[in-house]
Design a protein around this motif. Structure first.
Motif, short mmCIF file in Angstrom:
data_model
loop_
_atom_site.label_atom_id
_atom_site.label_comp_id
_atom_site.label_asym_id
_atom_site.label_seq_id
_atom_site.Cartn_x
_atom_site.Cartn_y
_atom_site.Cartn_z
N SER A 87 0.82 -1.21 0.00
CA SER A 87 0.00 0.00 0.00
C SER A 87 0.86 1.26 0.00
CB SER A 87 -0.92 0.02 1.23
OG SER A 87 -1.83 -1.05 1.19
N THR A 88 0.62 2.09 -0.99
CA THR A 88 1.22 3.43 -1.01
C THR A 88 0.14 4.49 -1.06
OG1 THR A 88 1.39 3.33 -3.43
CG2 THR A 88 3.33 2.65 -2.15
N GLN A 89 -1.07 4.10 -1.44
CA GLN A 89 -2.20 5.02 -1.48
C GLN A 89 -3.15 4.72 -0.32
OE1 GLN A 89 -2.40 7.52 -3.73
NE2 GLN A 89 -0.42 6.81 -4.53
N ALA A 90 -3.82 5.76 0.14
CA ALA A 90 -4.74 5.60 1.26
C ALA A 90 -5.85 4.61 0.93
CB ALA A 90 -5.33 6.95 1.64
N SER A 91 -6.37 4.66 -0.28
CA SER A 91 -7.47 3.78 -0.66
C SER A 91 -7.06 2.32 -0.63
CB SER A 91 -7.98 4.16 -2.05
OG SER A 91 -6.94 4.08 -3.02
N THR A 92 -5.82 2.03 -1.06
CA THR A 92 -5.33 0.65 -1.05
C THR A 92 -5.17 0.15 0.38
OG1 THR A 92 -4.09 1.12 -3.07
CG2 THR A 92 -3.54 -0.90 -1.89
N PHE A 93 -4.64 1.01 1.24
CA PHE A 93 -4.48 0.64 2.64
C PHE A 93 -5.83 0.34 3.29
CE2 PHE A 93 -4.29 1.94 7.14
CZ PHE A 93 -3.35 1.02 7.60
N ILE A 94 -6.81 1.19 3.04
CA ILE A 94 -8.14 1.00 3.61
C ILE A 94 -8.76 -0.31 3.12
CG2 ILE A 94 -10.49 1.89 3.67
CD1 ILE A 94 -8.63 3.46 5.45
N ALA A 95 -8.60 -0.59 1.81
CA ALA A 95 -9.21 -1.79 1.23
C ALA A 95 -8.55 -3.07 1.73
CB ALA A 95 -9.13 -1.73 -0.29
N THR A 96 -7.24 -3.04 1.96
CA THR A 96 -6.54 -4.26 2.37
C THR A 96 -6.47 -4.41 3.89
OG1 THR A 96 -4.42 -3.09 2.16
CG2 THR A 96 -5.18 -4.36 0.26
N ALA A 97 -5.86 -3.44 4.56
CA ALA A 97 -5.76 -3.52 6.02
C ALA A 97 -7.13 -3.41 6.68
CB ALA A 97 -4.84 -2.41 6.55
N GLY A 98 -8.02 -2.63 6.06
CA GLY A 98 -9.34 -2.45 6.65
C GLY A 98 -10.31 -3.54 6.29
N VAL A 99 -10.57 -3.74 5.01
CA VAL A 99 -11.65 -4.63 4.58
C VAL A 99 -11.19 -6.10 4.53
CG1 VAL A 99 -13.30 -5.17 2.75
CG2 VAL A 99 -12.77 -2.78 3.30
N LEU A 100 -10.13 -6.40 3.76
CA LEU A 100 -9.73 -7.79 3.58
C LEU A 100 -9.30 -8.45 4.89
CD1 LEU A 100 -7.73 -7.83 0.21
CD2 LEU A 100 -10.05 -8.65 0.67
N ILE A 101 -8.47 -7.76 5.67
CA ILE A 101 -8.02 -8.35 6.93
C ILE A 101 -9.17 -8.42 7.93
CG2 ILE A 101 -6.43 -8.11 8.88
CD1 ILE A 101 -4.37 -7.00 6.99
N GLY A 102 -10.08 -7.46 7.89
CA GLY A 102 -11.26 -7.53 8.74
C GLY A 102 -12.10 -8.77 8.44
N LEU A 103 -12.32 -9.05 7.14
CA LEU A 103 -13.04 -10.26 6.74
C LEU A 103 -12.29 -11.51 7.18
CD1 LEU A 103 -14.07 -9.24 3.11
CD2 LEU A 103 -15.62 -9.51 5.06
N ALA A 104 -10.97 -11.47 7.04
CA ALA A 104 -10.16 -12.63 7.42
C ALA A 104 -10.26 -12.93 8.91
CB ALA A 104 -8.70 -12.39 7.04
N GLN A 105 -10.21 -11.89 9.72
CA GLN A 105 -10.28 -12.10 11.16
C GLN A 105 -11.65 -12.63 11.58
OE1 GLN A 105 -9.05 -8.22 12.43
NE2 GLN A 105 -6.88 -8.71 12.32
N ALA A 106 -12.69 -12.21 10.89
CA ALA A 106 -14.03 -12.73 11.19
C ALA A 106 -14.09 -14.24 10.99
CB ALA A 106 -15.07 -12.04 10.30
#
Length: 419
Positions: free
Chosen positions: A105-124
């Motif tokens: 991630s170098t862009q804010a949107s990429t960070f939000i989509a990966t650290a926020g959404v994908l990892i959130g789904l993974a932890q669930a």
């Protein structure tokens, strides 16, 4: 319809061997929780490297916790219906993908989509709601709180084990490569999932579940029950406190002039002492009213935080604070989930646990986001520390009136949910 208590032994769902069940469940939680507990170590290197404000990083992890909570409901439903092992497999793949995306991630949107959404789904799909559903179905009521405590203790051991490792990976490999190493480690959850394969379909009636009680009926009854509402409210506070501390404590200590190693050791101590705290909580939950234990834990957190802020700050005071908070850190987890099982039975435990955990994650979202937002506004964490203390007192009071007896099922089911 034959009542479950009168079902022939041959027709009863086979139980998984206790040792295999606890070993695999503990290993899954160790990896999943161990990785995510160290995310606070990436705050300063990532924001400095990318020129981001702290609020952006905080928002990404806040969204991660919120996505984790909301999607945890669906993960619990899917695990109850199709089996936890399938959900764990999907969660492992999402975890690896999210960590790789976070590294790039170098862009804010990429960070939000990966650290926020994908990892959130993974932890669930790889944490308590899914794993506890299997434990609830395969461990008898007289050992259930203890078994959940063992698994929660494993998550704490993961923090003790993984946080110093993550700190060294950042130092030795850089923050990008450290995340790629964690992505590879997260894939180990996939083979462990096979150890939680249930021979009988979780969607079939369980001996502890009355006939005629459907998923939506169970959900409606739970949300109409005052004690369930109290559990959700208390768990909201748990999420607010632990995620704010876990993410922002390293930056708080660095702002106060302490070395980064102090924060790494502190987070590791929280994990180490919580191994003891969660095990004791699960053990005591078989012997004492769980509502009293929950009230004590929340109230004690407020006392410990107050003392930490009032006493002179030093590495020693940080380590003492970390040890005491560790004893109280995830000790709410086995008690809360065992209470849900005691009241509503175990057939829909993953689903109901998912809803309770969603409340926890809404609190987590606010705790981590407010920490970054108010810091950027004021340059201090004082307001969020104060809010954590006040919420702890409120949670202690709100848990006291919880009724732990089995909830009577609807008239249509003609039975009572057994713990």
């Amino acid at each position: 319809m034959t009542h479950p208590r009168n079902t022939p032994a041959a027709a009863m769902p086979a139980r998984l061997p206790l040792l295999r069940l606890l070993a695999c469940a503990a290993a899954v939680v160790t990896l999943s929780m161990g990785i995510r507990h160290g995310f606070g170590l990436w705050l300063q290197p990532m924001v400095q490297s990318n020129g981001w404000p702290r609020e952006l990083f905080s928002m990404g992890l806040a969204l991660q916790n919120l996505v984790w909570g909301v999607s945890g409901i669906a993960a619990g439903m899917l695990a109850d219906r199709f089996g936890a092992w399938r959900v764990l497999l999907a969660g492992a793949l999402l975890y690896a993908l999210g960590l790789c995306g976070m590294a790039l991630s170098t862009q804010a949107s990429t960070f939000i989509a990966t650290a926020g959404v994908l990892i959130g789904l993974a932890q669930a799909g790889t944490t308590y709601a899914v794993v506890y559903g299997v434990i609830g179905r395969h461990v008898s009521a007289d050992k259930r709180s203890w078994a959940m405590g063992v698994t929660a203790a494993a998550g704490s051991f993961g923090q003790f084990l993984m946080v110093p490792v993550e700190g060294q990976l950042i130092v030795q490999l850089g923050w990008h490569n450290a995340l790629l190493v964690l992505a590879a480690l997260s894939l180990l959850i996939a083979p462990l999932a096979w150890g939680l394969y249930e021979p009988s379909s979780p969607g079939q009636p369980h001996p502890a579940t009355p006939p005629g009680l459907g998923m939506w009926q169970a959900l409606q009854q739970a949300f109409a029950y005052r004690s369930f509402q109290y559990l959700m409210a208390g768990y909201f506070v748990c999420g607010f406190q632990v995620v704010f501390i876990g993410v922002h404590l390293p930056s708080y200590l660095k702002d106060k002039g302490l070395l980064p190693e102090v924060a790494s050791i502190a987070l590791a101590l929280i994990g180490l002492f919580n191994v003891v705290g969660t095990y004791i909580a699960g053990w005591l939950g078989q012997r004492q009213p769980k509502r009293w234990l929950l009230a004590f834990i929340y109230g004690s957190r407020s006392v410990v935080i107050s003392a930490f802020l009032l006493l002179p700050l030093s590495p020693t005071s940080v380590y003492v604070f970390a040890a005491l908070m560790g004893l109280l850190w995830l000790s709410t987890v086995p008690l809360t989930n065992a209470t849900v099982a005691q009241i509503f039975g175990v057939r829909y435990l993953s689903m109901l646990g998912g809803f309770v955990f969603c409340s926890h994650q809404i609190g987590s979202f606010l705790g981590v986001w407010l920490g970054g937002f108010l810091y950027d506004m004021t340059g201090r964490y004082d307001a969020v520390w104060g809010l954590s203390i006040a919420l702890g007192v409120a949670a202690a009071l709100i848990n006291l009136p919880i009724e732990e007896k089995a909830y009577p099922a609807s008239a249509n089911s003609g039975a009572t949910v057994q713990p």
